[in-house]
Design a protein around this motif. Sequence first.
Motif, PDB file in Angstrom:
ATOM      1  N   GLU A 104       0.628  -1.154   0.130  1.00  0.00           N
ATOM      2  CA  GLU A 104       0.268  -0.369  -0.236  1.00  0.00           C
ATOM      3  C   GLU A 104       0.775   1.030  -0.256  1.00  0.00           C
ATOM      4  N   ARG A 105       2.159   1.091   0.994  1.00  0.00           N
ATOM      5  CA  ARG A 105       2.922   2.704   0.776  1.00  0.00           C
ATOM      6  C   ARG A 105       2.965   2.360  -0.332  1.00  0.00           C
ATOM      7  N   ILE A 106       3.706   1.718  -1.396  1.00  0.00           N
ATOM      8  CA  ILE A 106       4.552   1.285  -2.264  1.00  0.00           C
ATOM      9  C   ILE A 106       3.356   2.441  -3.422  1.00  0.00           C
ATOM     10  N   TYR A 107       2.451   1.488  -3.719  1.00  0.00           N
ATOM     11  CA  TYR A 107       1.502   1.728  -4.422  1.00  0.00           C
ATOM     12  C   TYR A 107       0.537   3.590  -4.347  1.00  0.00           C
ATOM     13  N   ASP A 108       1.360   4.680  -2.991  1.00  0.00           N
ATOM     14  CA  ASP A 108       0.480   5.402  -2.294  1.00  0.00           C
ATOM     15  C   ASP A 108       1.864   6.243  -2.884  1.00  0.00           C
ATOM     16  N   ARG A 109       3.249   5.793  -3.280  1.00  0.00           N
ATOM     17  CA  ARG A 109       4.026   6.465  -3.221  1.00  0.00           C
ATOM     18  C   ARG A 109       4.172   7.055  -4.787  1.00  0.00           C
ATOM     19  N   ILE A 110       3.985   5.806  -5.931  1.00  0.00           N
ATOM     20  CA  ILE A 110       3.570   5.941  -7.772  1.00  0.00           C
ATOM     21  C   ILE A 110       2.404   6.885  -7.681  1.00  0.00           C
ATOM     22  N   VAL A 111       1.274   6.815  -7.036  1.00  0.00           N
ATOM     23  CA  VAL A 111      -0.173   7.642  -7.512  1.00  0.00           C
ATOM     24  C   VAL A 111       0.336   8.884  -6.956  1.00  0.00           C
ATOM     25  N   SER A 112       1.790   9.436  -5.814  1.00  0.00           N
ATOM     26  CA  SER A 112       1.840  11.130  -5.602  1.00  0.00           C
ATOM     27  C   SER A 112       2.817  11.111  -6.537  1.00  0.00           C
ATOM     28  N   LYS A 113       3.507  10.551  -7.418  1.00  0.00           N
ATOM     29  CA  LYS A 113       4.364  10.569  -8.402  1.00  0.00           C
ATOM     30  C   LYS A 113       3.169  10.961  -9.514  1.00  0.00           C
ATOM     31  N   GLY A 114       2.267  10.279  -9.684  1.00  0.00           N
ATOM     32  CA  GLY A 114       1.378  10.656 -11.115  1.00  0.00           C
ATOM     33  C   GLY A 114       0.862  11.991 -10.705  1.00  0.00           C
ATOM     34  N   GLU A 115       0.165  11.976  -9.430  1.00  0.00           N
ATOM     35  CA  GLU A 115      -0.223  12.945  -9.035  1.00  0.00           C
ATOM     36  C   GLU A 115       0.725  14.590  -9.571  1.00  0.00           C
ATOM     37  N   ASP A 116       2.063  14.465  -9.462  1.00  0.00           N
ATOM     38  CA  ASP A 116       2.823  15.755 -10.018  1.00  0.00           C
ATOM     39  C   ASP A 116       3.196  15.872 -11.657  1.00  0.00           C
ATOM     40  N   LEU A 117       2.391  14.554 -12.175  1.00  0.00           N
ATOM     41  CA  LEU A 117       2.247  14.696 -13.681  1.00  0.00           C
ATOM     42  C   LEU A 117       1.933  16.343 -14.372  1.00  0.00           C
ATOM     43  N   THR A 118       2.007  16.726 -15.215  1.00  0.00           N
ATOM     44  CA  THR A 118       0.526  17.320 -15.719  1.00  0.00           C
ATOM     45  C   THR A 118       0.588  17.117 -17.154  1.00  0.00           C
ATOM     46  N   GLY A 119      -0.905  17.485 -17.568  1.00  0.00           N
ATOM     47  CA  GLY A 119      -1.718  17.636 -18.691  1.00  0.00           C
ATOM     48  C   GLY A 119      -1.642  16.072 -19.201  1.00  0.00           C
ATOM     49  N   LEU A 120      -1.793  15.819 -20.799  1.00  0.00           N
ATOM     50  CA  LEU A 120      -1.123  14.479 -21.167  1.00  0.00           C
ATOM     51  C   LEU A 120      -0.785  13.420 -19.889  1.00  0.00           C
ATOM     52  N   LYS A 121       0.726  13.872 -19.663  1.00  0.00           N
ATOM     53  CA  LYS A 121       0.972  12.711 -19.076  1.00  0.00           C
ATOM     54  C   LYS A 121       0.453  12.560 -17.576  1.00  0.00           C
ATOM     55  N   ARG A 122      -0.349  13.135 -17.071  1.00  0.00           N
ATOM     56  CA  ARG A 122      -1.066  13.097 -16.023  1.00  0.00           C
ATOM     57  C   ARG A 122      -2.127  12.096 -16.421  1.00  0.00           C
ATOM     58  N   LEU A 123      -3.138  12.207 -17.665  1.00  0.00           N
ATOM     59  CA  LEU A 123      -4.116  11.688 -17.998  1.00  0.00           C
ATOM     60  C   LEU A 123      -3.822  10.017 -18.266  1.00  0.00           C
ATOM     61  N   ILE A 124      -2.189   9.694 -18.852  1.00  0.00           N
ATOM     62  CA  ILE A 124      -2.475   8.505 -19.746  1.00  0.00           C
ATOM     63  C   ILE A 124      -2.003   7.921 -18.693  1.00  0.00           C
ATOM     64  N   PHE A 125      -1.372   8.360 -17.599  1.00  0.00           N
ATOM     65  CA  PHE A 125      -1.100   7.232 -15.927  1.00  0.00           C
ATOM     66  C   PHE A 125      -1.966   7.239 -15.771  1.00  0.00           C
ATOM     67  N   PHE A 126      -3.542   7.779 -15.129  1.00  0.00           N
ATOM     68  CA  PHE A 126      -4.348   7.625 -14.623  1.00  0.00           C
ATOM     69  C   PHE A 126      -5.298   7.153 -15.008  1.00  0.00           C
ATOM     70  N   GLN A 127      -5.432   7.090 -15.977  1.00  0.00           N
ATOM     71  CA  GLN A 127      -6.577   5.934 -16.871  1.00  0.00           C
ATOM     72  C   GLN A 127      -5.929   4.748 -16.999  1.00  0.00           C
ATOM     73  N   GLU A 185      -0.720  12.594   1.775  1.00  0.00           N
ATOM     74  CA  GLU A 185       0.204  12.799   0.899  1.00  0.00           C
ATOM     75  C   GLU A 185      -0.906  13.219  -0.124  1.00  0.00           C
ATOM     76  N   TYR A 186      -1.739  12.159  -0.779  1.00  0.00           N
ATOM     77  CA  TYR A 186      -2.040  12.980  -1.451  1.00  0.00           C
ATOM     78  C   TYR A 186      -3.335  13.407  -1.008  1.00  0.00           C
ATOM     79  N   LEU A 187      -3.709  13.578   0.263  1.00  0.00           N
ATOM     80  CA  LEU A 187      -4.972  14.867   0.683  1.00  0.00           C
ATOM     81  C   LEU A 187      -4.103  16.080   0.072  1.00  0.00           C
ATOM     82  N   HIS A 188      -3.012  16.353   0.385  1.00  0.00           N
ATOM     83  CA  HIS A 188      -2.401  17.754   0.349  1.00  0.00           C
ATOM     84  C   HIS A 188      -1.987  18.215  -1.275  1.00  0.00           C
ATOM     85  N   GLY A 189      -1.788  16.881  -2.146  1.00  0.00           N
ATOM     86  CA  GLY A 189      -1.944  17.493  -3.768  1.00  0.00           C
ATOM     87  C   GLY A 189      -3.602  18.236  -3.958  1.00  0.00           C
ATOM     88  N   TRP A 190      -4.440  17.012  -3.650  1.00  0.00           N
ATOM     89  CA  TRP A 190      -5.546  17.722  -4.257  1.00  0.00           C
ATOM     90  C   TRP A 190      -6.316  18.614  -3.331  1.00  0.00           C
TER      91      TRP A 190
END
Length: 605
Positions: free
Chosen positions: A271-294, A503-508
């Motif tokens: 879960e911690r590893i996954y949270d770190r992966i998601v937080s890096k995805g949150e740092d992306l912008t534009g098309l890269k961010r869209l592709i990551f979460f898709q 970590e995720y909540l701060h980004g949101w």
Amino acid sequence: MTIERTFDLLENLRQNHNRPDVLVAKREGQWIKFSAEDYSRTAKRFSYGLMSKGFKKGDKIATISNNRPEWNMVDMGMSMLGVVHVPIYPTLGEEEFKYILQHSDARMLLVSDKALYNKLKPIVDELENLTFIFTFNFYEDIPHWGEITRIGENARVKCKDELKAIRDQISPDDLVSIIYTSGTTGMPKGVMLSHRNFISNVMATSSLYPLNPGDRILSFLPLCHVFERMVNYLFQYKGCSVHYAESIGTLSQNMVEIQANAFATVPRVIERIYDRIVSKGEDLTGLKRLIFFQALKLGEKYRVNGKHHFWYGFRLKLARKLVFSKWQKAFGGQLRFVVSGGAALQPRLSRLFFAAGIPLLEGYGLTETSPVIAVNHLSKPDSLYIGTVGPVLNNVEVKIDEDGEILVKGPNVMLGYYKAPEATEEVIDKDGWFHTGDIGRFVKDKFLKITDRKKEMFKTSSGKYIAPQMIENMLKESFFIEQVMVVGENEKFASALLLPNFEYLHGWAHDHRIHFRDNRELITLPKVLKKFQKEVDTYNRQLGKHEQIKRFRLVFEDWTANTGELSPTLKLRRRTLYKKYAHVLREIYAYSEGEENRGKHKFEE
């Protein structure tokens, strides 16, 4: 050669996998290798040294240490002499340390470093039976475990034949270890495990995974944890090269350095590893961010045993190239599989890792069953079902009792609880069935599914049963929720304490221009509460009416093993949490001070 006792694994390793790197540890920035010969020679020297100090079959020695090659050397040295190994979690409190050291009748204690030595020396001085304490790390002013091996080397000629005679007399059914259960309530119980218990589990799992001599394994779960202990034996049986991580904080770095092929874990780490992966995805912008979460959404729909239509397969191939390939790279690029045990794994995480090309396989067991009862594996096409803990091992029997409890019989079931015959009789019935305390059922008549802990299930005031673990695991699928405890025994409705993934909540919060001073303030803000209500509502739609979370409260303090909210195996310590948040629970159920017993929450235990 025939392998029936744990120390037979050492001889098998020396004869058949005499590699220079069977055990590896990082010291002062360098990976230091120990060969099978080094391992065997040092273990025997330790045995000779113990003999010279008057240790004999049945004596107890405790270890409190981080993972390291020396742990294995003393473990094997004890077992071939018939001395009983009592491994203890380094994160316990002084009261638990004292209880275990006294209750186990340990005569010697081996600790990793000076800090533990200074912490435990006053306890050792109080206990009459405990006469020796040594450290694995070297300090000029503290007794070092090397003193025992030096004594052993000098006594080798005198003790060699006697040790062989003792080894030959050790039975597979002899006691080899007492492992004290971490426990979520009360003092731990000492689980007595025999050579046969461990070896039966090693042999039953040895053909289930693609392990080859020389494969690089990263070990980071505590070796005093029965799951890591058994797989540690399994890796040695297969001739793998076991690398011990420096710490939990260096996992990613160590994994890349050694290009790990496999590792064992608990869900909290994933879960911690996954949270770190998601937080890096949150740092992306534009098309890269869209592709990551898709890609994440696509991965959550992955079906291991089902056929995907062409369009899904095409998009998955693209997601693997653009997103998931980076996951594999982050694990060192050579990771073939991961096995998770110790607690319930979110099926969503298993699907995601499979989609990323990294099989994440869930298993099930207890300290009392050495530990594996059932596990998903890769040896056959029909040996895996995400959302279950897999097929039962071929040398283990399982049946479901009338009340849904899982009962187990087999060579992996413990000898009993140390100095506790009544407690043993409570869990092992007259027909030899071990009562696990877990509730479960079979899926497709083959795959075992755990639904909850029998003791943790509770009734609402309307008489409806609630299985909290199932609901907690579901809620933790939210990006916003890191930990959950569901409550509501004898109440009109179920409620929950939610620890946000900050970590995720701060980004949101940043994206929504929400300003806050600290986490304490953040969890009180109306927009944040509204967001969490929306998250809870989403999962409530998947639950029966009586299971739905009617009220929740956010909390801001971390729940960790060090601060006591989690056990050393990272399970919720419900009693501790009830006590810590008694004031919050009073508010949820509108109690006045002193009125909380109406709900039987044991708030103040």
